[in-house]
Design an enzyme around this catalytic site. Structure first.
Site, mmCIF file in Angstrom:
data_model
loop_
_atom_site.group_PDB
_atom_site.id
_atom_site.type_symbol
_atom_site.label_atom_id
_atom_site.label_comp_id
_atom_site.label_asym_id
_atom_site.label_seq_id
_atom_site.Cartn_x
_atom_site.Cartn_y
_atom_site.Cartn_z
ATOM 1 C CG ASN A 13 96.822 58.933 26.364
ATOM 2 O OD1 ASN A 13 97.579 58.600 25.442
ATOM 3 N ND2 ASN A 13 95.742 58.236 26.691
ATOM 4 C CE LYS A 15 92.971 59.714 24.729
ATOM 5 N NZ LYS A 15 91.535 59.782 24.921
ATOM 6 C CG HIS A 98 93.378 54.926 27.878
ATOM 7 N ND1 HIS A 98 92.281 54.995 27.055
ATOM 8 C CD2 HIS A 98 93.593 56.186 28.327
ATOM 9 C CE1 HIS A 98 91.857 56.256 27.009
ATOM 10 N NE2 HIS A 98 92.634 57.000 27.770
ATOM 11 C CD GLU A 100 90.919 56.343 23.973
ATOM 12 O OE1 GLU A 100 92.120 56.369 23.656
ATOM 13 O OE2 GLU A 100 90.286 57.366 24.306
ATOM 14 C CD GLU A 170 91.917 58.711 31.478
ATOM 15 O OE1 GLU A 170 92.437 59.799 31.259
ATOM 16 O OE2 GLU A 170 91.896 57.789 30.638
ATOM 17 N N GLY A 176 86.997 62.388 25.745
ATOM 18 C CA GLY A 176 86.853 62.855 24.371
ATOM 19 C C GLY A 176 85.450 63.320 24.026
ATOM 20 C CB SER A 216 86.396 66.422 28.785
ATOM 21 O OG SER A 216 85.945 65.558 27.742
HETATM 22 P P1 13P Z 1 90.399 63.668 26.697
HETATM 23 O O1 13P Z 1 91.165 64.636 27.562
HETATM 24 O O2 13P Z 1 90.571 63.912 25.234
HETATM 25 O O3 13P Z 1 88.965 63.568 27.125
HETATM 26 O O4 13P Z 1 91.049 62.234 26.958
HETATM 27 C C1 13P Z 1 91.246 61.812 28.243
HETATM 28 C C2 13P Z 1 92.038 60.567 28.203
HETATM 29 O O5 13P Z 1 91.566 59.535 27.744
HETATM 30 C C3 13P Z 1 93.417 60.610 28.680
HETATM 31 O O6 13P Z 1 93.942 59.346 28.797
#
Ligand code: 13P
Length: 255
Positions: A13, A15, A98, A100, A170, A176, A216
């Site tokens: 992803n 982002k 997601h 976010e 997640e 992150g 992560s």
């Molecule tokens: P990270 O791997 O940067 O923690 O992000 C995970 C994520 O949100 C994947 O959708």
């Protein structure tokens, strides 16, 4: 429950990262590194990189996904992209729900469900994200939150359509932050989500469902996470932006 019946899928992803030239460079670097993968490989990229990604991955084992889609077929929704628009381009996957989007853009379980429906109707495969906040884990309501998000997102989804869904667990506190859930924590919640799906669709459908872990996951911890019974792949943020790291995770899932 037999892990071997399931397809492992490693999805990146990206982002809101990578301009077109940067996307091109990353995909060119990635292609040879993952060409022998024995698992599904998907890159979910910003809308502006979809065409580049589709072009560059043609004839390779890398599939392309978007990071969201709207629930309406078309209309007065300035700034939005419909599932049909993605499908018409040749996009195969879409990430929905997601954290976010839930955190910053007012996404709710109900709008997640509407987007899931629209994506399935357009023939897209959905990577459906669920997961608890840190406070919710501390309150001991991780299971309730994941069950609620999963059940509402799947309202009106048939057993046959479930084949086009991947669930990504997640935990929001692990995204992150460099704070990964332990392999046992990931396995426990993934297993719980599978039991929720089993109650809705039966054991067989639940056994076949790919449930990823995300948060992560990186080149160093992927192998242990992926060795767990209920962890059928990963949804990778930061580490998907570096071809060698993403390829190491793909290799770990191919074992
Ligand atoms: P990270 O791997 O940067 O923690 O992000 C995970 C994520 O949100 C994947 O959708």
């Amino acid at each position: 429950m037999n892990k071997a019946v399931r397809n492992a899928v490693i999805a990146g992803n990206w982002k809101m990262n990578k301009t077109r030239p940067e996307a091109k460079a990353l995909i060119e670097e990635l292609k040879p590194l993952v060409k022998d993968a024995d698992c599904g490989v998907v890159i979910c990229v910003p809308y502006t990189n979809l065409e580049t990604a589709l072009e560059l991955t043609k004839g390779s084992n890398i599939k392309v996904g978007a990071e969201n889609c709207h629930w309406a077929k078309s209309g007065a929704f300035t700034g939005e992209i419909s599932a049909d628009m993605l499908a018409e381009m040749g996009v195969e996957y879409v990430v929905i729900g997601h954290s976010e989007r839930r955190q910053y853009f007012g996404e709710t379980d109900v709008t997640v469900n509407k987007r899931v429906r629209a994506a399935l109707d357009a023939g897209l495969k959905v990577i459906l994200c669920v997961g608890e906040l840190l406070e919710q884990r501390e309150q001991g309501i991780t299971e309730e939150i994941c069950a609620m998000q999963t059940k509402v997102a799947l309202l009106g989804v048939s057993e046959d359509e479930l084949k086009n869904i991947i669930i990504a667990y997640e935990p929001v506190w692990a995204i992150g932050t460099g704070k990964t859930a332990t392999a046992d924590q990931a396995n426990e919640v993934n297993g719980y989500i599978r039991s929720v799906v089993a109650k809705l669709y039966g054991e067989k459908a639940a056994e076949a469902l790919t449930i990823q872990y995300g948060g992560s996951m990186n080149a160093g911890n992927a192998e242990e996470l992926l060795s767990k019974e209920h962890v059928d792949g990963g949804l990778i943020g930061g580490a998907s932006l570096k071809a060698p790291d993403f390829a190491t995770i793909v290799a770990a899932a191919s074992k």
